[in-house]
Every structure is written in C-alpha cells, then in structure tokens.
Design a protein around this motif. Structure first.
Motif, PDB file in Angstrom:
ATOM      1  N   ILE A 151      -0.655   7.621  10.615  1.00  0.00           N
ATOM      2  CA  ILE A 151      -0.918   6.678   9.611  1.00  0.00           C
ATOM      3  C   ILE A 151      -0.565   5.402   9.638  1.00  0.00           C
ATOM      4  O   ILE A 151       0.512   5.081   9.148  1.00  0.00           O
ATOM      5  N   VAL A 152      -1.541   3.825  10.059  1.00  0.00           N
ATOM      6  CA  VAL A 152      -0.028   2.830  10.527  1.00  0.00           C
ATOM      7  C   VAL A 152      -0.882   1.633   9.518  1.00  0.00           C
ATOM      8  O   VAL A 152      -2.038   1.608   9.753  1.00  0.00           O
ATOM      9  N   LEU A 153      -0.535   0.958   8.635  1.00  0.00           N
ATOM     10  CA  LEU A 153      -1.117   0.294   7.260  1.00  0.00           C
ATOM     11  C   LEU A 153      -0.369  -1.312   7.200  1.00  0.00           C
ATOM     12  O   LEU A 153       0.848  -1.205   8.099  1.00  0.00           O
ATOM     13  N   SER A 154      -1.341  -1.748   8.045  1.00  0.00           N
ATOM     14  CA  SER A 154      -0.826  -2.882   8.280  1.00  0.00           C
ATOM     15  C   SER A 154      -2.258  -4.198   7.981  1.00  0.00           C
ATOM     16  O   SER A 154      -3.210  -3.874   7.617  1.00  0.00           O
ATOM     17  N   ALA A 169       0.978  -1.097   0.020  1.00  0.00           N
ATOM     18  CA  ALA A 169       0.188   0.048  -0.245  1.00  0.00           C
ATOM     19  C   ALA A 169       0.816   1.182   0.311  1.00  0.00           C
ATOM     20  O   ALA A 169       0.496   2.244  -0.202  1.00  0.00           O
ATOM     21  N   VAL A 170       1.650   0.856   1.144  1.00  0.00           N
ATOM     22  CA  VAL A 170       2.730   2.682   1.322  1.00  0.00           C
ATOM     23  C   VAL A 170       3.272   2.546  -0.202  1.00  0.00           C
ATOM     24  O   VAL A 170       3.588   3.639  -0.913  1.00  0.00           O
ATOM     25  N   ASP A 171       3.993   1.341  -1.006  1.00  0.00           N
ATOM     26  CA  ASP A 171       4.761   1.446  -2.392  1.00  0.00           C
ATOM     27  C   ASP A 171       3.914   2.147  -3.438  1.00  0.00           C
ATOM     28  O   ASP A 171       4.126   3.236  -4.563  1.00  0.00           O
ATOM     29  N   LEU A 172       2.635   1.904  -3.380  1.00  0.00           N
ATOM     30  CA  LEU A 172       1.519   2.401  -4.383  1.00  0.00           C
ATOM     31  C   LEU A 172       0.781   3.611  -4.195  1.00  0.00           C
ATOM     32  O   LEU A 172       0.872   4.889  -4.743  1.00  0.00           O
ATOM     33  N   LEU A 173       1.442   4.498  -2.967  1.00  0.00           N
ATOM     34  CA  LEU A 173       0.781   5.537  -2.562  1.00  0.00           C
ATOM     35  C   LEU A 173       1.779   6.963  -2.686  1.00  0.00           C
ATOM     36  O   LEU A 173       2.251   7.318  -3.043  1.00  0.00           O
ATOM     37  N   VAL A 174       3.141   6.025  -2.960  1.00  0.00           N
ATOM     38  CA  VAL A 174       4.251   6.498  -3.039  1.00  0.00           C
ATOM     39  C   VAL A 174       4.372   6.684  -4.886  1.00  0.00           C
ATOM     40  O   VAL A 174       5.326   7.855  -5.216  1.00  0.00           O
ATOM     41  N   SER A 175       4.642   5.794  -5.451  1.00  0.00           N
ATOM     42  CA  SER A 175       4.244   5.889  -6.459  1.00  0.00           C
ATOM     43  C   SER A 175       3.116   6.328  -7.784  1.00  0.00           C
ATOM     44  O   SER A 175       3.076   7.723  -8.618  1.00  0.00           O
ATOM     45  N   SER A 176       2.297   6.577  -6.561  1.00  0.00           N
ATOM     46  CA  SER A 176       0.528   7.406  -7.420  1.00  0.00           C
ATOM     47  C   SER A 176       0.932   8.802  -6.834  1.00  0.00           C
ATOM     48  O   SER A 176       0.399   9.869  -7.308  1.00  0.00           O
ATOM     49  N   THR A 177       1.113   9.589  -6.027  1.00  0.00           N
ATOM     50  CA  THR A 177       1.538  10.527  -5.680  1.00  0.00           C
ATOM     51  C   THR A 177       2.930  11.401  -5.897  1.00  0.00           C
ATOM     52  O   THR A 177       3.202  12.705  -6.146  1.00  0.00           O
ATOM     53  N   LEU A 210      -6.281  -0.626   1.428  1.00  0.00           N
ATOM     54  CA  LEU A 210      -5.784   0.208   2.268  1.00  0.00           C
ATOM     55  C   LEU A 210      -5.085   1.457   2.020  1.00  0.00           C
ATOM     56  O   LEU A 210      -5.583   2.406   2.772  1.00  0.00           O
ATOM     57  N   ALA A 211      -4.633   1.603   0.837  1.00  0.00           N
ATOM     58  CA  ALA A 211      -3.782   2.782   0.032  1.00  0.00           C
ATOM     59  C   ALA A 211      -5.354   4.055   0.028  1.00  0.00           C
ATOM     60  O   ALA A 211      -5.059   5.002   0.259  1.00  0.00           O
ATOM     61  N   GLU A 212      -6.294   3.165  -0.588  1.00  0.00           N
ATOM     62  CA  GLU A 212      -7.397   4.206  -1.214  1.00  0.00           C
ATOM     63  C   GLU A 212      -8.119   4.445   0.837  1.00  0.00           C
ATOM     64  O   GLU A 212      -8.842   5.246   0.453  1.00  0.00           O
ATOM     65  N   ALA A 213      -8.047   3.805   1.634  1.00  0.00           N
ATOM     66  CA  ALA A 213      -8.418   3.986   2.619  1.00  0.00           C
ATOM     67  C   ALA A 213      -7.601   4.972   3.599  1.00  0.00           C
ATOM     68  O   ALA A 213      -8.320   6.338   4.094  1.00  0.00           O
ATOM     69  N   ALA A 214      -5.926   5.150   3.688  1.00  0.00           N
ATOM     70  CA  ALA A 214      -5.556   6.112   3.915  1.00  0.00           C
ATOM     71  C   ALA A 214      -5.847   7.324   3.133  1.00  0.00           C
ATOM     72  O   ALA A 214      -5.546   8.380   3.512  1.00  0.00           O
ATOM     73  N   SER A 215      -5.744   7.541   1.250  1.00  0.00           N
ATOM     74  CA  SER A 215      -5.992   8.672   1.138  1.00  0.00           C
ATOM     75  C   SER A 215      -7.112   9.137   1.237  1.00  0.00           C
ATOM     76  O   SER A 215      -7.466  10.846   1.786  1.00  0.00           O
ATOM     77  N   LYS A 216      -8.392   8.020   2.458  1.00  0.00           N
ATOM     78  CA  LYS A 216      -9.317   8.708   1.931  1.00  0.00           C
ATOM     79  C   LYS A 216      -9.454   9.696   3.724  1.00  0.00           C
ATOM     80  O   LYS A 216      -9.686  10.542   4.020  1.00  0.00           O
ATOM     81  N   LEU A 217      -9.066   8.756   4.156  1.00  0.00           N
ATOM     82  CA  LEU A 217      -8.163   9.248   5.547  1.00  0.00           C
ATOM     83  C   LEU A 217      -7.559  10.931   5.408  1.00  0.00           C
ATOM     84  O   LEU A 217      -7.979  11.647   6.266  1.00  0.00           O
TER      85      LEU A 217
END
Length: 281
Positions: free
Chosen positions: A118-121, A32-40, A239-246
C-alpha cells in the motif's frame, strides 16, 4: 538495496502487508506512516540502505524522550499483532534515480514475501478539476487488480478510482517498459518541453513505485489525496484512516492516549514551532 536487521530485533515473517509513503506535496504520505507507526505501536526492526536516497540523520521520532536511537533515511517497522510492515522514508530520492529506487524497493517486497503493498501519497490540489466536497475530503486509489486500475474492494470502501490513470498513456507505457523484464525495448520518456498536463500523474514517485511492484507481480494499491502545502495533518489522518480500512485495522486496537484511537507522534509537537507569545496582543 541492503536490508539490515537491528541488533536484538526479529523480523516478523507473518507480516504480509507492506505500507510505505511516496514523497510528494505536503509530505502527506510520510506523515500518515508516522501516525500509523505511533498508533499501532510498531517497533523498529531494521533499516534499508539504498544508494539512491540522499543521506540524513536525526533522533527518534516517536519516543517522548531522546533515547539515542538514530533515525535514518529508510527504516522498517513491524508488528505481528497487525501483520503489517511499515517503511518510513525520511529523505528524497537523488535526482534521476527514482526508477532504480523503485526497482530496489520492489525487489525487497517480492523477496520478503509481501503479498500486498500500500503506497500512501498526495497530489497537487490545483490538478483537481471536479471538486465535490459534499461528503468531505475524498481518497482516491489506483490498483493493479484490474487493468484499468479498478478494485472492487476499494470501491466498496468509498474510495474513488484515479480516473487520470491510462495504462496506454505514453508515460505510463514508458514506466511499464522500464520495469517489465520481458519488454523488448525501453520506450523514450518525453522531454520537459514535451510534457503535458496528463503526464503529471505518471511523473510522480507513486507512479514509479506502482509500476515497479506491478511488474514484480505483487498486489499494489496506491491511496492518494489532493492537498496543498501548509498544515497537512488532517490529510495525514485521512490517508492513515484509509490505509486502516483497507487492511482491516480498527483504531480501537491502537495505542492511543485514551484507550485506543490515534496516538499523535511526539515529533509532531515541533512541526510548526512554539505558539506565539500572546502577550503581544
């Protein structure tokens, strides 16, 4: 834990939110962090050197071509446009050192002025007793906003509170005593023979991180999903979508291939190797 800024890079002081993974089944938090780093489009700005992590080294995970940038166990990415810092953990914590590692990360977050972590797991799907897939996969959360782990904002977003959290449970109380500087004595942790099903959750890395950030007075939210080992890419998106919403991020502002939305990390192309030779069939 030592914080080393990359040569020629600048740390974005305005990034008050920190997102990081807690290693668990399926490595969903890391994906999920990989996806967030790449997308942002967040850029690597620094790395954290911690003696409690096992050493590892690799090539850049996000560029289309090998650029000679070395990937290390704990790297920091930042973007002023989204006011968020992302930390990617690429290797596991040495056995028996999770408490110290969590303490070091909490010190880093507090000293760098982070206001929300925010901790993703992920959690073992076999532990899910009340399965309800009528509305799709569920994201669960744990927050220190209220003593029972509840957060009204998370509830409004449709996340389900982790009901298995019990601040008075023996293992949760142990974690509190370990990280609380005002605690008069450290409670004993049950031996492996004494562990029960309810002790599964506080025994995971996310629980140590949650307790460490909580003890430092930093707002912390754990976003969790149940999964099994296998193709966990859908769980990473969840999880990446949830972190984005939060955090209030919208995929429309991301650097996807089609003018927004998600950008798949290049490293994912080799997750499962090459497709089978269809001439065999």
């Amino acid at each position: 834990m030592e914080f080393i800024v990359d040569e020629g890079k600048r740390v974005h002081e305005e990034c008050s939110t920190l997102i990081l993974p807690a290693l668990s089944i399926g490595n969903v938090g890391q994906l999920a962090v990989d996806l967030l780093v790449s997308s942002t489009g967040a850029e690597r700005v620094a790395y954290l050197d911690d003696p409690n992590l096992l050493p590892c080294v690799g090539n850049d995970a996000y560029g289309p071509l090998p650029c000679g940038e070395i990937a290390l166990p704990l790297q920091v990415y930042g973007s002023s446009s989204i006011a968020t810092t992302l930390v990617q953990q690429r290797s596991p914590v040495a056995k028996g050192m999770m408490i110290k590692f969590a303490e070091n990360l909490a010190d880093f977050a507090a000293s760098s002025g982070k206001q929300h972590v925010i901790v993703l797991s992920s959690l073992d799907f076999q532990r899910l007793h009340n399965l309800d897939m009528s509305s799709g996969p569920q994201v669960y959360y744990l927050s220190n906003v209220e003593s029972d782990g509840r957060d009204d904002h998370c509830e409004k977003l449709g996340f389900g509170r982790l009901n298995e959290y019990d601040s008075e449970g023996r293992c949760w109380k142990y974690l509190t005593s370990v990280f609380d500087e005002n605690s008069k004595e450290e409670l004993p942790f049950p031996s492996e023979d004494e562990l029960e099903d309810i002790d599964y959750y506080p025994s995971l890395p996310f629980a140590a991180l949650f307790s460490a950030f909580k003890a430092k007075g930093v707002k912390v939210t754990c976003l969790l999903c149940y999964c099994s080992e296998g193709d966990n890419i859908p769980d990473a998106f969840l999880l990446a979508e949830a972190a984005s919403k939060l955090t209030g991020l919208t995929p429309d502002k991301f650097h996807g291939e089609e003018g927004g939305k998600w950008r798949i990390p290049y490293s994912w192309k080799s997750l499962y190797g090459a497709p089978p030779d269809m001439s065999m069939f």
